[in-house]
Scaffold this motif. Structure first.
Motif, PDB file in Angstrom:
ATOM      1  N   CYS A  24       0.858  -1.191   0.000  1.00  0.00           N
ATOM      2  CA  CYS A  24       0.000   0.000   0.000  1.00  0.00           C
ATOM      3  C   CYS A  24       0.888   1.232   0.000  1.00  0.00           C
ATOM      4  N   CYS A  28      -2.641   6.274  -2.705  1.00  0.00           N
ATOM      5  CA  CYS A  28      -4.054   5.920  -2.440  1.00  0.00           C
ATOM      6  C   CYS A  28      -4.444   4.544  -2.961  1.00  0.00           C
ATOM      7  N   THR A  29      -3.482   3.697  -3.275  1.00  0.00           N
ATOM      8  CA  THR A  29      -3.794   2.379  -3.824  1.00  0.00           C
ATOM      9  C   THR A  29      -3.111   1.266  -3.027  1.00  0.00           C
ATOM     10  N   LEU A  30      -3.658   0.042  -3.185  1.00  0.00           N
ATOM     11  CA  LEU A  30      -2.989  -1.186  -2.786  1.00  0.00           C
ATOM     12  C   LEU A  30      -2.702  -1.950  -4.074  1.00  0.00           C
ATOM     13  N   HIS A  47      -9.514   4.407  -1.740  1.00  0.00           N
ATOM     14  CA  HIS A  47      -9.154   5.383  -0.712  1.00  0.00           C
ATOM     15  C   HIS A  47      -8.987   6.769  -1.332  1.00  0.00           C
ATOM     16  N   VAL A  51      -2.835   5.256   1.637  1.00  0.00           N
ATOM     17  CA  VAL A  51      -3.133   4.060   2.423  1.00  0.00           C
ATOM     18  C   VAL A  51      -1.967   3.813   3.378  1.00  0.00           C
ATOM     19  N   PHE A  54      -2.662  -2.189   6.173  1.00  0.00           N
ATOM     20  CA  PHE A  54      -3.717  -3.147   5.848  1.00  0.00           C
ATOM     21  C   PHE A  54      -3.450  -4.450   6.580  1.00  0.00           C
ATOM     22  N   SER A  65      -8.119  -2.353   4.851  1.00  0.00           N
ATOM     23  CA  SER A  65      -7.083  -1.317   4.764  1.00  0.00           C
ATOM     24  C   SER A  65      -7.575  -0.016   5.374  1.00  0.00           C
ATOM     25  N   HIS A  66      -6.621   0.824   5.772  1.00  0.00           N
ATOM     26  CA  HIS A  66      -6.990   2.125   6.339  1.00  0.00           C
ATOM     27  C   HIS A  66      -6.031   3.198   5.854  1.00  0.00           C
ATOM     28  N   SER A  67      -6.551   4.402   5.807  1.00  0.00           N
ATOM     29  CA  SER A  67      -5.743   5.591   5.515  1.00  0.00           C
ATOM     30  C   SER A  67      -5.908   6.523   6.701  1.00  0.00           C
ATOM     31  N   ALA A  72     -12.345   2.225   7.684  1.00  0.00           N
ATOM     32  CA  ALA A  72     -11.516   1.254   6.970  1.00  0.00           C
ATOM     33  C   ALA A  72     -12.329   0.636   5.838  1.00  0.00           C
TER      34      ALA A  72
END
Length: 302
Positions: A24, A28-30, A47, A51, A54, A65-67, A72
Motif C-alpha cells: 500500500c 491511495c492504492t494497494l 481510498h 493508504v 492493511f 485497509s486504512h488511511s 476502513a
C-alpha cells in the motif's frame, strides 16, 4: 522496470500461499505483485488519501485497509473495488489488526478508541474507549504535569488471545470469551451465522455459516437436520471432485429458493452458484467458471 507505486510505500506483506506480495502507498492504492514475474496483477482503488496500512485475512481472503480517514475499507481479494466500508470512528485511524480465529477486525483511531468488527458480516461488535494512562513510575515522576501519550499502533497476539497497544510504553488487553461451552447434545452452529432463510412451504427456518447448514423448527427452536457443504458436494458435483475442496475456501454471499422451495440456491463470493436438495442436503448442480464474477443475489427461478 518502472516503480510499483508512484509515491511512498507504507506497508508490504508477502502472501506465500498466493505466491504474491501486497503493498500500500501514499498514492491511495494497494497493489498485488506477482512473486514470479514482479508484475502488478491487481490494483485496489477506493481510498481518497494515502493508504497507511492493511491486514490480510488468510481464511476468508479478505483485505482490510486504512488511511488517515475515519473508516476502513474491506476488499475481496478477487475484486479491485471495496465491497464494504466499516463504521466510522470519531477520529482518523492510525492502526489495524485482525483476529482470524474469531473473525474480528480491530481498528484504532488517534483518540484511543478501538472498534471491533466482524470481518464477514461487517457489523460493529464493540467499541472500547481506552483512557490515556501512564505507567505508575512515569506518573510519579511527572507529578501529573507530563502530557499523556496516545496509542500509535497495536497488534493482536493470537496465542494468548490479547491485543497490545503501544505509545511510549506497551499496554496489554486480555480478551475474554463470554459465551458458555456448548452442551454435548447441541447440534446447531458453532461459527457465526452468515445467512438466514424461511421456507414457507415447509414452515422451517434454515441458517448458514461458512461450513454448515442447519434446518430449524421455528416453533420449538430445535434443529431438524443439518449438513456440511463440502462433504455432500464433492461426490455429487457435475464439475468434479475438485469443487468440494473449493467450497472449503469460499464464502456465502446470497441464498434463494426455486418456486417449489425444494431446491436451495447458494451463491458464493467467487461467482459459483450451487443448487442443493433441501430434503437431504445433496448438491444437484453447480454453475461455475473462471471469471470470478461477484454473486450479489440469488433470485428465485422456475
Amino acid at each position: 522496470r518502472g516503480n510499483v507505486h508512484t509515491a511512498q510505500i507504507n506497508d508490504i506483506q508477502i502472501l506465500p500461499e498466493l505466491e504474491c506480495a501486497l503493498s500500500c502507498s501514499d498514492d491511495c492504492t494497494l497493489k498485488l505483485i506477482s512473486m514470479e514475474t514482479g508484475a502488478v496483477t491487481r490494483t485496489y482503488r477506493g481510498h481518497k488519501t494515502g493508504v497507511l496500512g492493511f491486514v490480510f485475512a488468510h481464511k476468508t481472503k479478505l483485505i482490510v485497509s486504512h488511511s488517515s480517514e475515519r473508516s476502513a475499507l474491506v476488499w475481496d481479494y478477487y475484486q479491485d473495488a471495496p465491497i464494504f466500508t466499516l463504521q466510522e470512528h470519531a477520529s482518523p485511524l492510525i492502526s489495524i489488526c485482525v483476529n482470524e480465529r474469531e473473525g474480528h477486525v480491530y481498528t484504532l483511531s488517534n483518540d484511543n478508541a478501538i472498534r471491533i468488527s466482524d470481518i464477514v458480516s461487517h457489523k460493529t461488535l464493540q467499541t472500547v474507549q481506552h483512557k490515556r494512562v501512564l505507567p505508575t513510575s512515569a506518573m510519579q515522576a511527572s507529578d501529573g504535569a507530563a502530557e499523556i501519550p496516545a496509542f500509535c499502533t497495536m497488534m493482536y497476539d493470537s496465542v494468548r488471545r490479547r491485543h497490545l497497544c503501544c505509545s511510549s510504553f506497551p499496554q496489554m488487553y486480555q480478551l475474554k470469551k463470554a459465551a458458555t461451552q456448548f452442551p454435548p447434545s447441541y447440534t446447531g452452529h458453532i461459527s457465526p451465522v452468515a445467512a438466514l432463510k424461511y421456507n414457507s412451504a415447509f414452515k422451517q427456518l434454515i441458517t448458514f455459516d461458512m461450513g454448515l447448514t442447519v434446518i430449524w423448527d421455528p416453533i420449538t427452536g430445535s434443529s431438524r437436520f443439518s449438513f456440511p457443504f463440502a462433504t455432500n458436494f464433492s461426490s455429487t458435483s457435475s464439475s468434479g471432485a475438485g469443487d468440494g475442496a473449493l467450497l472449503d475456501e469460499v464464502r456465502i454471499t446470497a441464498v434463494g429458493w426455486d418456486v417449489t422451495q425444494r431446491r436451495l440456491l447458494v451463491g458464493f463470493h467467487n461467482g459459483m452458484m450451487v443448487a442443493w436438495n433441501y430434503a437431504n442436503g445433496q448438491a444437484l448442480n453447480v454453475v461455475r467458471d473462471s471469471t470470478f464474477d461477484y454473486v450479489n443475489a440469488a433470485a428465485t427461478y422456475g
